[in-house]
Design a protein around this motif. Structure first.
Motif, PDB file in Angstrom:
ATOM      1  N   ARG A  37       0.829  -1.203   0.000  1.00  0.00           N
ATOM      2  CA  ARG A  37       0.000   0.000   0.000  1.00  0.00           C
ATOM      3  C   ARG A  37       0.869   1.260   0.000  1.00  0.00           C
ATOM      4  NH1 ARG A  37      -2.496   3.667   3.655  1.00  0.00           N
ATOM      5  NH2 ARG A  37      -4.395   4.526   2.707  1.00  0.00           N
ATOM      6  N   ASN A  38       1.880   1.289   0.847  1.00  0.00           N
ATOM      7  CA  ASN A  38       2.748   2.467   0.878  1.00  0.00           C
ATOM      8  C   ASN A  38       3.425   2.694  -0.467  1.00  0.00           C
ATOM      9  OD1 ASN A  38       2.328   3.289   3.574  1.00  0.00           O
ATOM     10  ND2 ASN A  38       3.755   1.745   4.324  1.00  0.00           N
ATOM     11  N   LEU A  39       3.883   1.613  -1.100  1.00  0.00           N
ATOM     12  CA  LEU A  39       4.541   1.744  -2.395  1.00  0.00           C
ATOM     13  C   LEU A  39       3.624   2.420  -3.400  1.00  0.00           C
ATOM     14  CD1 LEU A  39       6.814   1.175  -4.417  1.00  0.00           C
ATOM     15  CD2 LEU A  39       5.818  -1.108  -4.747  1.00  0.00           C
ATOM     16  N   ARG A  40       2.367   2.037  -3.406  1.00  0.00           N
ATOM     17  CA  ARG A  40       1.432   2.645  -4.357  1.00  0.00           C
ATOM     18  C   ARG A  40       1.315   4.150  -4.151  1.00  0.00           C
ATOM     19  NH1 ARG A  40      -1.355  -2.179  -3.056  1.00  0.00           N
ATOM     20  NH2 ARG A  40      -2.851  -1.123  -1.685  1.00  0.00           N
ATOM     21  N   PHE A  41       1.422   4.594  -2.908  1.00  0.00           N
ATOM     22  CA  PHE A  41       1.308   6.023  -2.637  1.00  0.00           C
ATOM     23  C   PHE A  41       2.537   6.798  -3.104  1.00  0.00           C
ATOM     24  CE2 PHE A  41      -2.378   4.866  -0.378  1.00  0.00           C
ATOM     25  CZ  PHE A  41      -3.117   6.020  -0.150  1.00  0.00           C
ATOM     26  N   TYR A  42       3.635   6.091  -3.379  1.00  0.00           N
ATOM     27  CA  TYR A  42       4.828   6.752  -3.901  1.00  0.00           C
ATOM     28  C   TYR A  42       4.971   6.595  -5.415  1.00  0.00           C
ATOM     29  CZ  TYR A  42       6.194   7.254   0.950  1.00  0.00           C
ATOM     30  OH  TYR A  42       6.204   7.582   2.297  1.00  0.00           O
ATOM     31  N   THR A  43       4.178   5.709  -6.020  1.00  0.00           N
ATOM     32  CA  THR A  43       4.361   5.434  -7.448  1.00  0.00           C
ATOM     33  C   THR A  43       3.089   5.572  -8.286  1.00  0.00           C
ATOM     34  OG1 THR A  43       4.018   3.050  -7.075  1.00  0.00           O
ATOM     35  CG2 THR A  43       6.300   3.862  -7.031  1.00  0.00           C
ATOM     36  N   ASP A  44       1.924   5.300  -7.712  1.00  0.00           N
ATOM     37  CA  ASP A  44       0.708   5.200  -8.531  1.00  0.00           C
ATOM     38  C   ASP A  44      -0.131   6.467  -8.579  1.00  0.00           C
ATOM     39  OD1 ASP A  44       1.593   2.634  -8.736  1.00  0.00           O
ATOM     40  OD2 ASP A  44      -0.250   1.677  -8.043  1.00  0.00           O
ATOM     41  N   TYR A  45      -0.036   7.310  -7.566  1.00  0.00           N
ATOM     42  CA  TYR A  45      -0.966   8.434  -7.467  1.00  0.00           C
ATOM     43  C   TYR A  45      -0.308   9.805  -7.617  1.00  0.00           C
ATOM     44  CZ  TYR A  45      -3.467   4.566  -5.290  1.00  0.00           C
ATOM     45  OH  TYR A  45      -4.031   3.339  -5.031  1.00  0.00           O
ATOM     46  N   THR A  46       1.005   9.811  -7.753  1.00  0.00           N
ATOM     47  CA  THR A  46       1.714  11.092  -7.715  1.00  0.00           C
ATOM     48  C   THR A  46       1.512  11.938  -8.968  1.00  0.00           C
ATOM     49  OG1 THR A  46       3.710   9.974  -8.516  1.00  0.00           O
ATOM     50  CG2 THR A  46       3.489  10.269  -6.130  1.00  0.00           C
ATOM     51  N   ASP A  47       1.053  11.342 -10.046  1.00  0.00           N
ATOM     52  CA  ASP A  47       0.800  12.125 -11.261  1.00  0.00           C
ATOM     53  C   ASP A  47      -0.398  13.053 -11.114  1.00  0.00           C
ATOM     54  OD1 ASP A  47       2.933  11.187 -12.667  1.00  0.00           O
ATOM     55  OD2 ASP A  47       1.817   9.636 -13.752  1.00  0.00           O
ATOM     56  N   ASP A  48      -1.278  12.739 -10.189  1.00  0.00           N
ATOM     57  CA  ASP A  48      -2.443  13.596  -9.969  1.00  0.00           C
ATOM     58  C   ASP A  48      -1.982  14.886  -9.297  1.00  0.00           C
ATOM     59  OD1 ASP A  48      -4.853  14.813  -9.029  1.00  0.00           O
ATOM     60  OD2 ASP A  48      -5.843  12.860  -9.078  1.00  0.00           O
ATOM     61  N   PRO A  49      -2.262  16.038  -9.896  1.00  0.00           N
ATOM     62  CA  PRO A  49      -1.817  17.299  -9.284  1.00  0.00           C
ATOM     63  C   PRO A  49      -2.384  17.525  -7.893  1.00  0.00           C
ATOM     64  CG  PRO A  49      -3.348  17.706 -11.097  1.00  0.00           C
ATOM     65  CD  PRO A  49      -2.959  16.268 -11.169  1.00  0.00           C
ATOM     66  N   LYS A  50      -3.459  16.836  -7.551  1.00  0.00           N
ATOM     67  CA  LYS A  50      -4.034  16.985  -6.201  1.00  0.00           C
ATOM     68  C   LYS A  50      -3.146  16.341  -5.147  1.00  0.00           C
ATOM     69  CE  LYS A  50      -8.109  15.197  -7.183  1.00  0.00           C
ATOM     70  NZ  LYS A  50      -8.061  15.075  -8.664  1.00  0.00           N
ATOM     71  N   TYR A  51      -2.203  15.520  -5.571  1.00  0.00           N
ATOM     72  CA  TYR A  51      -1.288  14.854  -4.641  1.00  0.00           C
ATOM     73  C   TYR A  51      -0.139  15.790  -4.247  1.00  0.00           C
ATOM     74  CZ  TYR A  51       1.663  11.089  -2.736  1.00  0.00           C
ATOM     75  OH  TYR A  51       2.426  10.302  -1.918  1.00  0.00           O
ATOM     76  N   LEU A  52       0.549  16.315  -5.251  1.00  0.00           N
ATOM     77  CA  LEU A  52       1.731  17.150  -4.995  1.00  0.00           C
ATOM     78  C   LEU A  52       1.980  18.011  -6.221  1.00  0.00           C
ATOM     79  CD1 LEU A  52       4.449  17.956  -3.646  1.00  0.00           C
ATOM     80  CD2 LEU A  52       5.417  15.826  -4.505  1.00  0.00           C
ATOM     81  N   SER A  53       1.804  19.333  -6.078  1.00  0.00           N
ATOM     82  CA  SER A  53       2.015  20.203  -7.236  1.00  0.00           C
ATOM     83  C   SER A  53       2.011  21.675  -6.833  1.00  0.00           C
ATOM     84  CB  SER A  53       0.915  19.975  -8.286  1.00  0.00           C
ATOM     85  OG  SER A  53      -0.340  20.404  -7.800  1.00  0.00           O
ATOM     86  N   ILE A  54       2.631  22.478  -7.664  1.00  0.00           N
ATOM     87  CA  ILE A  54       2.566  23.922  -7.484  1.00  0.00           C
ATOM     88  C   ILE A  54       1.134  24.403  -7.698  1.00  0.00           C
ATOM     89  CG2 ILE A  54       3.342  26.141  -8.408  1.00  0.00           C
ATOM     90  CD1 ILE A  54       5.420  24.717  -6.735  1.00  0.00           C
TER      91      ILE A  54
END
Length: 298
Positions: free
Chosen positions: A55-72
């Motif tokens: 589960r933790n791995l997915r949070f570092y690889t699968d969802y980061t493309d969504d700007p709602k996760y991490l973005s300017i």
């Protein structure tokens, strides 16, 4: 009967390393009596305690493309770079894409603490399992709220920021809670020297109404190096066993590249394998049974 603790440092996206080590703990049935996590380390330990491998791995690889996760874009629209509500709410709630198994977490017998920093005075606060509710992981959000990069998180009428500001490696807290020995997972390699915080003029201005918090941020590097010296002392005394990234890729706490995150996660897996025999000796375990069936005896 010994009380064995686990301490997991924060570090944003660098915590893919601890995700790898923790998944190996799950594989080998390695459990602890007490667990404390800081910032992203508190989220990683929640998945570990719930027994949710990968589960933790997915949070570092699968969802980061969504700007709602991490973005300017997040910062300009919502005032924070990391989308804490998205990560620990939208994704993690029972109706989310990757829910935390709250019942499994709750039923895990380990004592669990989460470190946050109180905005009013810059002091550490230690939340526990009772502060988490189904679909309400505000305490974890509080532990992850980086000053300036995130808005403070309100919980029970008070405001909190990232736990790494005030107690980055809470080894002493683990011993204060009665642990006899501890395992520590850091997100930085051995020999790392933390520098004073950058953009001092920005956080001094943004947080000017909270001078004690500003002072804590100003002296964060001093606190960190003191904690590292203390950890080294614990290790030399045989009270601590430390996992630290042996050869981490070049990256920052804000890295979003899935390949880099996977590389760091895989480093956690390999570091565990390289240190496994020593760890089992430290934990007074036997490696005579199958890897996935190692049972802790206390």
């Amino acid at each position: 009967m010994e009380k064995i603790g686990l301490v997991v440092e924060g570090g944003g996206m660098k915590c893919a390393y601890s995700a790898g080590v923790l998944d190996k703990f799950i594989d080998c049935g390695i459990n602890f009596d007490y667990v404390i996590g800081v910032s992203a380390g508190s989220a990683n330990t929640a998945s570990y305690l719930a027994g949710q491998r990968d589960r933790n791995l997915r949070f570092y690889t699968d969802y980061t493309d969504d700007p709602k996760y991490l973005s300017i874009k997040n910062f300009f629209e919502d005032g924070q770079v990391f989308g804490l509500q998205y990560i620990y709410g939208t994704l993690s709630n029972s109706d989310g894409l990757d829910p935390l198994d709250f019942e499994a977490l709750k039923n895990n017998p380990a004592e669990y603490e989460i470190v946050a920093t109180r905005r009013a005075d810059g002091k550490p606060v230690y939340f526990n399992k009772s502060d988490l509710k189904p679909d309400d992981y505000t305490a974890i959000m509080a532990s992850c709220a980086l000053p300036v990069y995130c808005k403070p998180v309100k919980y029970k009428g008070k405001y909190y920021y990232d736990g790494g500001v005030s107690d980055a490696i809470p080894a002493k807290r683990a011993f204060d809670r009665g642990c006899d020995r501890i395992v520590v997972i850091t997100s930085k390699p051995r020999g790392f020297v933390k520098k004073p915080e950058g953009a001092k003029h920005i956080y001094h201005q943004v947080l000017k109404d909270f001078p004690n918090l500003v002072d804590a941020i100003d002296n964060r590097h001093v606190m960190y190096q003191k904690a590292m010296r203390q950890l080294k002392k614990y290790e030399s005394e045989g009270k601590a066993f430390v996992f630290a990234p042996s050869n981490p890729p070049k990256m920052s706490s804000f890295t979003k590249d899935p390949a880099t995150e996977r590389e760091l996660y895989d480093l956690g897996l390999s570091d565990f394998e390289n240190l496994k025999a020593d760890l089992l000796t430290f934990l007074n375990k036997s490696d005579s049974v199958k890897d996935v069936q190692v049972k802790r005896v206390i």
